[in-house]
Design a protein around this motif. Structure first.
Motif, PDB file in Angstrom:
ATOM      1  N   GLU A 150      33.743 -43.860  49.821  1.00 15.86           N
ATOM      2  CA  GLU A 150      34.083 -42.857  50.829  1.00 15.86           C
ATOM      3  C   GLU A 150      33.381 -41.534  50.483  1.00 15.86           C
ATOM      4  O   GLU A 150      32.761 -41.397  49.431  1.00 15.86           O
ATOM      5  CB  GLU A 150      35.593 -42.647  50.885  1.00 15.86           C
ATOM      6  CG  GLU A 150      36.344 -43.839  51.457  1.00 15.86           C
ATOM      7  CD  GLU A 150      37.826 -43.548  51.545  1.00 15.86           C
ATOM      8  OE1 GLU A 150      38.244 -42.458  51.090  1.00 15.86           O
ATOM      9  OE2 GLU A 150      38.566 -44.397  52.088  1.00 15.86           O
ATOM     10  N   SER A 151      33.495 -40.548  51.407  1.00 12.49           N
ATOM     11  CA  SER A 151      32.914 -39.220  51.171  1.00 12.49           C
ATOM     12  C   SER A 151      34.043 -38.222  50.975  1.00 12.49           C
ATOM     13  O   SER A 151      35.155 -38.429  51.459  1.00 12.49           O
ATOM     14  CB  SER A 151      32.055 -38.783  52.357  1.00 12.49           C
ATOM     15  OG  SER A 151      32.822 -38.768  53.541  1.00 12.49           O
ATOM     16  N   PHE A 152      33.746 -37.146  50.248  1.00 13.02           N
ATOM     17  CA  PHE A 152      34.761 -36.113  50.051  1.00 13.02           C
ATOM     18  C   PHE A 152      34.088 -34.736  50.159  1.00 13.02           C
ATOM     19  O   PHE A 152      32.955 -34.551  49.754  1.00 13.02           O
ATOM     20  CB  PHE A 152      35.480 -36.271  48.700  1.00 13.02           C
ATOM     21  CG  PHE A 152      34.570 -36.192  47.497  1.00 13.02           C
ATOM     22  CD1 PHE A 152      34.301 -34.968  46.868  1.00 13.02           C
ATOM     23  CD2 PHE A 152      33.987 -37.354  46.972  1.00 13.02           C
ATOM     24  CE1 PHE A 152      33.485 -34.916  45.766  1.00 13.02           C
ATOM     25  CE2 PHE A 152      33.170 -37.295  45.865  1.00 13.02           C
ATOM     26  CZ  PHE A 152      32.900 -36.068  45.256  1.00 13.02           C
ATOM     27  N   PRO A 153      34.819 -33.745  50.777  1.00 14.32           N
ATOM     28  CA  PRO A 153      34.248 -32.398  50.962  1.00 14.32           C
ATOM     29  C   PRO A 153      34.619 -31.469  49.819  1.00 14.32           C
ATOM     30  O   PRO A 153      35.684 -31.578  49.226  1.00 14.32           O
ATOM     31  CB  PRO A 153      34.902 -31.926  52.258  1.00 14.32           C
ATOM     32  CG  PRO A 153      36.242 -32.592  52.229  1.00 14.32           C
ATOM     33  CD  PRO A 153      36.081 -33.908  51.519  1.00 14.32           C
ATOM     34  N   LEU A 154      33.714 -30.545  49.531  1.00 10.13           N
ATOM     35  CA  LEU A 154      33.950 -29.485  48.554  1.00 10.13           C
ATOM     36  C   LEU A 154      33.749 -28.153  49.278  1.00 10.13           C
ATOM     37  O   LEU A 154      32.626 -27.773  49.603  1.00 10.13           O
ATOM     38  CB  LEU A 154      32.989 -29.618  47.364  1.00 10.13           C
ATOM     39  CG  LEU A 154      33.073 -30.932  46.568  1.00 10.13           C
ATOM     40  CD1 LEU A 154      31.975 -30.986  45.527  1.00 10.13           C
ATOM     41  CD2 LEU A 154      34.445 -31.075  45.911  1.00 10.13           C
ATOM     42  N   ASP A 155      34.859 -27.447  49.617  1.00  7.31           N
ATOM     43  CA  ASP A 155      34.778 -26.183  50.364  1.00  7.31           C
ATOM     44  C   ASP A 155      34.679 -25.012  49.411  1.00  7.31           C
ATOM     45  O   ASP A 155      35.305 -24.998  48.352  1.00  7.31           O
ATOM     46  CB  ASP A 155      36.005 -25.980  51.258  1.00  7.31           C
ATOM     47  CG  ASP A 155      35.994 -26.932  52.441  1.00  7.31           C
ATOM     48  OD1 ASP A 155      34.912 -27.502  52.704  1.00  7.31           O
ATOM     49  OD2 ASP A 155      37.042 -27.109  53.089  1.00  7.31           O
ATOM     50  N   CYS A 156      33.862 -24.032  49.841  1.00  5.89           N
ATOM     51  CA  CYS A 156      33.710 -22.775  49.093  1.00  5.89           C
ATOM     52  C   CYS A 156      34.027 -21.648  50.078  1.00  5.89           C
ATOM     53  O   CYS A 156      33.230 -21.354  50.964  1.00  5.89           O
ATOM     54  CB  CYS A 156      32.293 -22.646  48.532  1.00  5.89           C
ATOM     55  SG  CYS A 156      32.119 -21.300  47.341  1.00  5.89           S
ATOM     56  N   SER A 157      35.216 -21.042  49.937  1.00  9.46           N
ATOM     57  CA  SER A 157      35.700 -20.055  50.906  1.00  9.46           C
ATOM     58  C   SER A 157      35.645 -18.657  50.305  1.00  9.46           C
ATOM     59  O   SER A 157      36.121 -18.423  49.206  1.00  9.46           O
ATOM     60  CB  SER A 157      37.130 -20.387  51.316  1.00  9.46           C
ATOM     61  OG  SER A 157      37.629 -19.404  52.173  1.00  9.46           O
ATOM     62  N   ILE A 158      35.034 -17.718  51.060  1.00 10.30           N
ATOM     63  CA  ILE A 158      34.919 -16.311  50.645  1.00 10.30           C
ATOM     64  C   ILE A 158      36.009 -15.537  51.355  1.00 10.30           C
ATOM     65  O   ILE A 158      36.021 -15.457  52.593  1.00 10.30           O
ATOM     66  CB  ILE A 158      33.531 -15.748  50.992  1.00 10.30           C
ATOM     67  CG1 ILE A 158      32.443 -16.570  50.277  1.00 10.30           C
ATOM     68  CG2 ILE A 158      33.436 -14.265  50.635  1.00 10.30           C
ATOM     69  CD1 ILE A 158      31.042 -16.220  50.707  1.00 10.30           C
ATOM     70  N   LEU A 159      36.920 -14.964  50.580  1.00 13.29           N
ATOM     71  CA  LEU A 159      38.051 -14.264  51.177  1.00 13.29           C
ATOM     72  C   LEU A 159      37.693 -12.848  51.609  1.00 13.29           C
ATOM     73  O   LEU A 159      38.217 -12.355  52.602  1.00 13.29           O
ATOM     74  CB  LEU A 159      39.217 -14.221  50.184  1.00 13.29           C
ATOM     75  CG  LEU A 159      39.733 -15.592  49.718  1.00 13.29           C
ATOM     76  CD1 LEU A 159      40.885 -15.416  48.750  1.00 13.29           C
ATOM     77  CD2 LEU A 159      40.157 -16.440  50.915  1.00 13.29           C
ATOM     78  N   SER A 160      36.800 -12.174  50.918  1.00  9.07           N
ATOM     79  CA  SER A 160      36.382 -10.820  51.309  1.00  9.07           C
ATOM     80  C   SER A 160      34.965 -10.597  50.822  1.00  9.07           C
ATOM     81  O   SER A 160      34.535 -11.214  49.838  1.00  9.07           O
ATOM     82  CB  SER A 160      37.325  -9.756  50.736  1.00  9.07           C
ATOM     83  OG  SER A 160      37.231  -9.722  49.322  1.00  9.07           O
ATOM     84  N   ARG A 161      34.271  -9.673  51.509  1.00 11.28           N
ATOM     85  CA  ARG A 161      32.900  -9.360  51.132  1.00 11.28           C
ATOM     86  C   ARG A 161      32.723  -7.848  51.162  1.00 11.28           C
ATOM     87  O   ARG A 161      33.477  -7.115  51.799  1.00 11.28           O
ATOM     88  CB  ARG A 161      31.903 -10.019  52.079  1.00 11.28           C
ATOM     89  CG  ARG A 161      32.193  -9.784  53.546  1.00 11.28           C
ATOM     90  CD  ARG A 161      31.240 -10.546  54.422  1.00 11.28           C
ATOM     91  NE  ARG A 161      31.603 -10.458  55.836  1.00 11.28           N
ATOM     92  CZ  ARG A 161      30.892 -10.980  56.821  1.00 11.28           C
ATOM     93  NH1 ARG A 161      29.756 -11.634  56.539  1.00 11.28           N
ATOM     94  NH2 ARG A 161      31.277 -10.866  58.067  1.00 11.28           N
ATOM     95  N   SER A 162      31.699  -7.402  50.489  1.00  8.68           N
ATOM     96  CA  SER A 162      31.491  -5.960  50.342  1.00  8.68           C
ATOM     97  C   SER A 162      30.912  -5.340  51.591  1.00  8.68           C
ATOM     98  O   SER A 162      31.152  -4.165  51.869  1.00  8.68           O
ATOM     99  CB  SER A 162      30.562  -5.682  49.156  1.00  8.68           C
ATOM    100  OG  SER A 162      31.057  -6.290  47.989  1.00  8.68           O
ATOM    101  N   SER A 163      30.126  -6.097  52.333  1.00  5.83           N
ATOM    102  CA  SER A 163      29.462  -5.528  53.515  1.00  5.83           C
ATOM    103  C   SER A 163      29.253  -6.630  54.544  1.00  5.83           C
ATOM    104  O   SER A 163      29.017  -7.794  54.180  1.00  5.83           O
ATOM    105  CB  SER A 163      28.111  -4.909  53.131  1.00  5.83           C
ATOM    106  OG  SER A 163      27.363  -4.595  54.280  1.00  5.83           O
ATOM    107  N   PRO A 164      29.337  -6.278  55.849  1.00  2.27           N
ATOM    108  CA  PRO A 164      29.030  -7.280  56.889  1.00  2.27           C
ATOM    109  C   PRO A 164      27.581  -7.759  56.832  1.00  2.27           C
ATOM    110  O   PRO A 164      27.245  -8.802  57.378  1.00  2.27           O
ATOM    111  CB  PRO A 164      29.313  -6.542  58.199  1.00  2.27           C
ATOM    112  CG  PRO A 164      30.222  -5.428  57.825  1.00  2.27           C
ATOM    113  CD  PRO A 164      29.839  -5.028  56.445  1.00  2.27           C
ATOM    114  N   GLU A 165      26.699  -6.970  56.163  1.00  2.00           N
ATOM    115  CA  GLU A 165      25.296  -7.350  56.072  1.00  2.00           C
ATOM    116  C   GLU A 165      25.007  -8.200  54.839  1.00  2.00           C
ATOM    117  O   GLU A 165      23.843  -8.509  54.560  1.00  2.00           O
ATOM    118  CB  GLU A 165      24.422  -6.094  56.040  1.00  2.00           C
ATOM    119  CG  GLU A 165      24.692  -5.106  57.162  1.00  2.00           C
ATOM    120  CD  GLU A 165      24.414  -5.721  58.505  1.00  2.00           C
ATOM    121  OE1 GLU A 165      23.513  -6.568  58.577  1.00  2.00           O
ATOM    122  OE2 GLU A 165      25.124  -5.362  59.479  1.00  2.00           O
TER     123      GLU A 165
END
Length: 1044
Positions: free
Chosen positions: A834-849
């Motif tokens: 089977e396949s399995f996902p590995l998520d990498c979630s960014i909760l906040s960032r310093s700049s929209p750019e």
């Protein structure tokens, strides 16, 4: 329109006496309703050239009050703008010429867009420009809000009934206006008959046909509501039959005090039928009075009162002293006897039918023999089936006797004046009084005669002729433009009004009256004449009232500033006085004052010797206030040598009524002491020190504020510089010259900073330096240097002062990292394959750019150490392996060997990345994490890493799905080759080897023997070298064996 023409005529007579051109228009603002026909008058006076002047009308619309829109011209057909061309050609807008120098502008159907400021302009025909050539007035167009409503109906009444009709009149005009209401009765094509009306001044008045009944209370007009009026007629007559309607007009008061009917409307009509109760009729005879004078007119009215007069037939006959004058049959055609027929043919007598029930006998000029008794007889006639008429009942009223008296020829004439002594330009009246007072119809002519002062002869000035005309004498040209003649309505008294008196009008006056009679053949006979007494008029020059201000003052000012000198006339002899003003300056070294400038009474300029010697012509400015009593001389760009004592010399000039200027008086003003000095140094630049901190890529604005300067007219040059950290010298960034020319510093020193600089001055004395897209390298100490330049009176610029501002320390820093990655741990169990996902979630960032680089890692346990004989436990360690890396520029790293072909990357959003592992195997069991790097671009576009964060662990466990023979073989590549591939070549090689051995043993059996005489039958096992994977076929190598 009728009232406007006499008004214009009198205004024009006065205006022609002006010494300069003057254009006058109707006084505004005028309020007129949309859709109405309006007129605007315009006249010109005091002009030279042809008697017929041209006029041009223009408008300034409220939407563009500075833009002239041409409407119509009396001389140029192409004058109108396009929006008015069609209306001018279609006569919707046209100019009516009242006389050579007066016109009326007509707008037949006023539109909303016609509102604005109207200008009347007269092209110049004078030898030189002098006076005003145009005048303006405002026209406001308001909606037509007048509403007049009545119920349309048909009413059948019987004689002596009462009639009530209502009419509702309403308006919603914002301006103050009045409303007038009138009721009318009309039959077919006959002229409407006024019943009763309420004027705009709330005066109730009945029409002539209903005046007597209104006095008796049979006709009433009442207000029954705020907007409703009720007409009531009691005791109806058959003559009241017809269509009844009400008419209303809305009035507004113009600035000249007159009232104007903006709009007039009528209601729908009500048909009223009045049925007579009987066939009786009555007759009455009326006239104004019983005593008349020869030549007076007389009118007899024979009034028939009957029911349904239009449906009946009556004949009327007129008699004088029982003798027939004339008769009218049912066809209303008069038949006169011989004597009266001749007088009717000469227009001296008239017999007519005024209406169905009113018959008139009018004698226009009575004779002595017309004294006697007058009467009328009314006979009702019946029409037979054959069309013939037969007489029925006949009635006549009582006789009316009149007496005609002869005209008395004895009368006296007296000339009087209340102002025998007048001053120049004043007006005086002369009255010619005739006693007794003859009626206005008596033909009397009056002639004013004049004997100039110093002369012995009389000549005729003006004659008010016997037929009401005015005839000027041959030598009255000088009087005609300034004289008005008026005859009283109630008598033959004639008044002569002379305006703007002069020496020409000084002398003796006399009036002559003549009494006339018009004969039967239209010829005239003078019955008598009388001459009045002599009346002497003296004309004196005015006494001067000139006063000039004697006040003294001192002025100290800075060089290059203007010297303001005032000359005030406190009082003057006449509002029409003109002044010549001479300006002088007195220096301590001079005995007398020197003439600077002279302005004549006609506003001409003459420069004096001092202005020529000192070169002042280009620096002098003369002004006169609108009120006319204050004169100003301004010496621009004052120099030190302009110091001195200044004063003015005023001459008062008046225009004589004969249009010649004369000097009446002169006076000298007080002195003004003027001291001119060079300007002080007042340059002051703000010394405030500032500390500014901004982030990269932001804008920053540095301020250079000039708090004070030596002169408001000075020019400033500003230089901006910076001292960067680690450098001793300041670098010039840019400078703004006093001519507002922008220059930059050395390109090598500024680099890319030059393109990011912006200089501006949003307000006087405030200079701003803006740096766009700041970088860390822009940090430093900034300041400005201000130079103040002054213009000397010789038109040369020099630097008066300079000063440095306070320092603004600028710190540019990179943004604070706020990167945060989800660090939560998770457990994940999947089945093999089977396949399995590995998520990498960014909760906040310093700049929209921000851009992100993401790397996934696999952490597996590995074995370490030796295996002992006693079976010691294995020591385990963590092995970190990079699975996949995605750079900030979205470039992927190569896949590791065992991951090749089994990875799928997804960016679900700007802050969520997913790596999916396909075909999971037991080797994939382990801990996984991701590392995120945040990258930002500096203002130059160079990317740098701002921060990095590690996510939480995800524990993945891959379960074995269970084994079968088929699955075991197919899932292991080595076993697959061993079962299905290796046996075939191995057995083939063994067979070939056995055959070769036997073949050799046969040939050498006899010669070759083994040890102990036994032949060699065995060989060593072949060595097989094969790849650890199932992807390559095994390599088989056979080595010859030996017999042990």
């Amino acid at each position: 329109m009728r009232t406007l023409r006499p008004l214009l005529a009198s205004v024009l007579l006065l205006g022609m006496a002006l010494a300069q051109r003057q254009v006058t228009v109707q006084e505004g603002p005028l309020y007129r309703t949309e859709g109405s026909h309006i007129t605007l008058w315009c006249k010109v006076s005091g002009y030279q050239g042809p008697a017929e002047q041209n006029f041009q009308w223009s408008i300034y619309l409220p939407s563009a009050p500075e833009r002239e829109v041409q409407i119509v011209s009396t001389v140029d057909p192409s004058f109108p703008y396009a929006i008015y061309t069609q209306r001018v050609r279609g006569r919707g807008i046209f100019v009516e010429r009242l006389q050579g120098d007066a016109v009326l502008l007509h707008i037949t159907e006023l539109q909303e867009r016609d509102a604005g400021q109207y200008e009347c302009h007269t092209p110049n025909t004078d030898e030189r420009y002098f006076g005003s050539y145009s005048a303006k007035m405002n026209l406001v167009v308001i909606p037509d809000s007048l509403r007049v409503t009545a119920i349309p109906q048909t009413l059948n009444k019987v004689e002596h009934d009462s009639l009530e009709l209502k009419c509702e009149v309403s308006k919603s005009t914002a301006q103050h206006s009045h409303v007038s209401i009138a009721w009318y009765r009309q039959r077919g094509s006959e002229a409407p008959v006024e019943i009763i009306s309420l004027s705009r001044d709330f005066v109730l008045r009945a029409g002539s046909a209903y005046a007597q009944r209104q006095a008796m209370g049979d006709v009433r007009l009442d207000k029954v509501g705020e907007t409703t009026s009720k007409l009531t007629i009691y005791n109806l007559h058959p003559s009241d039959q017809g269509e009844f309607y009400c008419e209303a007009a809305e009035w507004i008061q113009d600035p000249d005090g007159s009232w104007y009917a903006m709009t007039r409307k009528r209601s729908q009509g009500a048909i009223v039928n009045v049925q007579a109760t009987d066939k009786e009729f009555s007759v009455r005879l009326e006239t104004e009075k019983r005593m008349y004078i020869v030549g007076e007119p007389v009118e007899f009215r024979c009034i028939l009162e009957a029911q349904n007069v239009p449906d009946r037939y009556f004949s009327i006959s007129w008699a004088f002293n029982s003798s027939l004058i004339a008769s009218l049959g049912p066809n209303a055609v008069p038949v006169l006897n011989n004597e009266f027929a001749q007088r009717e043919a000469l227009g001296q007598l008239k017999v007519a039918k005024e209406s169905d029930n009113v018959f008139v006998l009018k004698i226009y000029r009575l004779r002595l023999e017309d004294s006697g008794k007058y009467n009328c007889r009314v006979t009702e006639r019946e029409k037979t089936v054959t069309g013939d008429f037969i007489d029925k009942e006949s009635k006549r009223p009582k006789n009316i006797p009149i007496t005609v008296m002869p005209l008395k020829a004895g009368f006296a004439v007296t000339a009087i004046s209340r102002t025998p002594g007048v001053t120049y330009n004043e007006s005086f009246d002369l009255q010619c009084i005739i006693k007794p007072h003859y009626p206005s119809w008596v033909p009397v002519s009056v002639t004013w005669r004049f004997q100039p002062a110093g002369s012995t002869e009389f000549h005729d000035l003006v004659t008010f002729t016997r037929d009401g005309g005015v005839q000027w004498g041959d030598r009255a040209a000088a009087f005609r433009t300034r004289t008005a003649i008026e005859k009283a309505e109630s008598s033959n008294n004639v008044r002569l009004s002379i305006s703007r008196a002069s020496d020409t009008e000084a002398g003796k006056y006399q009036c002559v009256a003549e009494l006339w009679r018009k004969n039967y053949n239209s010829s005239w006979t003078r019955l008598a004449d009388r001459t009045s007494n002599l009346l002497e008029i003296r004309v004196l020059r005015p006494v001067t009232k000139l006063q000039v201000s004697k006040s003294k003052r001192s002025i100290t000012l800075v060089e290059n500033r203007p010297i303001l000198l005032n000359c005030s006339v406190k009082s003057q002899t006449s509002p029409d006085s003109h002044f010549a003003v001479l300006w002088y300056v007195h220096k301590p070294s001079d005995a007398d004052g020197k003439l600077i400038l002279k302005t004549t009474h006609s506003s001409a300029f003459e420069y004096g010797t001092y202005a020529e010697e000192e070169g002042l012509r280009g620096r002098l400015q003369f002004e006169r206030s609108a009120s006319g009593g204050l004169f100003s001389l301004t010496v621009q760009r004052a120099e030190v040598r302009d110091s001195g004592s200044y004063y003015c010399h005023v001459e008062e000039w008046l225009l004589s009524p004969n249009h010649a200027w004369y000097k009446l008086a002169e006076e000298v003003s007080g002195r003004t002491e003027v001291t001119v000095k060079q300007p002080d140094n007042r340059l002051q630049v703000s010394q405030m020190h500032k500390n500014l901190t901004v982030l990269e890529n932001e804008w920053v604005t540095l301020e250079c504020l000039v708090k004070n300067r030596s002169s408001p007219s000075s020019q400033l040059a500003v230089e901006w510089s910076v001292r960067w950290p680690g450098r001793a010298d300041r670098e010039v960034l840019a400078w703004l010259s006093r001519q507002s020319t922008l220059h930059y510093g050395e390109p090598a020193a500024l680099g890319d900073l030059r393109g990011r600089l912006r200089l501006e001055s949003p307000a006087p004395g405030l200079f701003l330096l803006s740096i766009h897209n700041c970088t860390v390298r822009d940090s430093g100490a900034y300041g400005c240097r201000v130079e103040e330049w002054l213009l000397d009176p010789s038109e040369r610029w020099y630097k008066r002062a300079e000063q440095l501002s306070g320092i603004s320390t600028l710190t540019v820093r990179q943004p604070d990292p706020t990167l945060q990655v989800d660090t939560a741990t998770a457990n994940l169990t999947v089945q093999e394959k089977e396949s399995f996902p590995l998520d990498c979630s960014i909760l906040s960032r310093s700049s929209p750019e921000s851009h992100f680089a993401v790397t996934w890692y696999s952490l597996r346990a590995k074995e370490a150490g030796d295996h002992t004989e006693q079976g010691e436990e294995e020591e385990e360690e963590e092995e970190r392996e990079a699975v996949l890396s995605v750079g900030p520029d979205a470039i992927f790293s190569p896949e590791a060997g065992r991951w090749e072909g089994r990875l799928r990357f997804q960016r679900l959003s700007a802050v969520l990345f997913r790596l999916t592992v396909l075909q999971a195997g037991a080797a994939d069991t382990g801990n996984y994490s991701c590392r995120v790097e945040e990258w930002l671009a500096d203002p130059n576009g160079v990317w740098y890493r701002l921060a990095q964060e590690e996510s939480g662990m995800v524990a993945v466990h891959v379960q074995d799905a269970g084994s079968t023979l088929q699955s075991v073989i197919c899932s292991n590549d080595a076993l697959f080759y061993f079962v299905f591939f290796y046996p075939f070549p191995i057995f083939g090689i063994l067979i070939i080897t056995i055959l070769l051995v036997r073949f050799k043993s046969r040939n050498s059996s006899k010669n070759s023997e083994g040890k102990n005489g036994v032949p060699l039958l065995w060989i060593k096992e072949p060595h097989l070298n094969y790849s650890p994977t199932c992807l390559e076929p095994p390599v088989l190598s056979i080595h010859p064996g030996t017999m042990d």
